[in-house]
Design an enzyme around this catalytic site. Structure first.
Site, short mmCIF file in Angstrom:
data_model
loop_
_atom_site.label_atom_id
_atom_site.label_comp_id
_atom_site.label_asym_id
_atom_site.label_seq_id
_atom_site.Cartn_x
_atom_site.Cartn_y
_atom_site.Cartn_z
N TYR A 1 0.79 -1.23 0.00
CA TYR A 1 0.00 0.00 0.00
C TYR A 1 0.82 1.28 0.00
O TYR A 1 0.27 2.36 -0.13
CB TYR A 1 -0.95 -0.01 1.19
CG TYR A 1 -1.88 -1.20 1.17
CD1 TYR A 1 -2.86 -1.32 0.19
CD2 TYR A 1 -1.77 -2.22 2.10
CE1 TYR A 1 -3.70 -2.42 0.15
CE2 TYR A 1 -2.61 -3.33 2.08
CZ TYR A 1 -3.57 -3.42 1.09
OH TYR A 1 -4.40 -4.50 1.06
N HIS B 1 -8.57 1.86 -5.79
CA HIS B 1 -7.74 0.93 -5.01
C HIS B 1 -6.28 1.33 -5.13
O HIS B 1 -5.82 1.66 -6.23
CB HIS B 1 -7.91 -0.51 -5.50
CG HIS B 1 -9.29 -1.02 -5.37
ND1 HIS B 1 -9.80 -1.48 -4.18
CD2 HIS B 1 -10.29 -1.12 -6.28
CE1 HIS B 1 -11.05 -1.87 -4.37
NE2 HIS B 1 -11.37 -1.65 -5.62
#
Length: 149
Positions: A24, A101
């Site tokens: 991430y 995302h």
């Protein structure tokens, strides 16, 4: 017409920068918010940036967007793969929905490769880390501009 884009983030995104940074990234949620505010302002929009770990809260915000927003950018996180209730709330919107995302779900575990949110989304941006949010705001702004022609 409203010039506010709701930018909503789901569970665990409050841990950005420390949770699995190899997936991430190292940007914090505050960093992402600052980037989103700058991008939106440059496009003539404002954002209402929110994060919750609670499904019902996200649904309440999606319902609020019906009256206050011109578009929604949603990173549903894990709820994208599990929540029919979020899908049902998104289906009540008559404004653009951009699913967002940080990672590329199609390149990850099988269970992440599709989302319920995709069934209601106008479009999807994924795989660009924190930049995914900025790209999603650009897409939302373009969709709003196109709809107002």
């Amino acid at each position: 017409m409203s010039k506010i884009i709701f930018v909503l983030s789901g569970p665990n995104l409050n841990l950005l920068g420390t949770r699995e940074p190899e997936i991430y990234g190292y940007a914090t949620l505050k960093d992402v918010e600052d980037q989103c505010r700058a991008k939106a302002a440059g496009l003539g929009f404002e954002i209402d940036f929110r994060q919750s770990n609670h499904e019902g809260v996200l649904i309440d915000w999606i319902q609020e967007a019906r009256l206050k927003a011109c578009a929604v950018v949603l990173n549903p996180a894990g709820y994208g793969h599990t929540s029919v209730a979020i899908l049902d709330s998104l289906k009540t919107l008559a404004i653009p929905i951009v699913e967002c995302h940080l990672s590329n779900p199609a390149a990850r575990e099988e269970f992440r490769r599709s989302t319920y949110v995709s069934l209601a989304a106008t479009g999807i941006v994924s795989g660009f880390g924190a930049k995914s949010y900025e790209l999603a705001i650009e897409a939302a702004a373009a969709l709003v501009a196109k709809a107002s022609l």
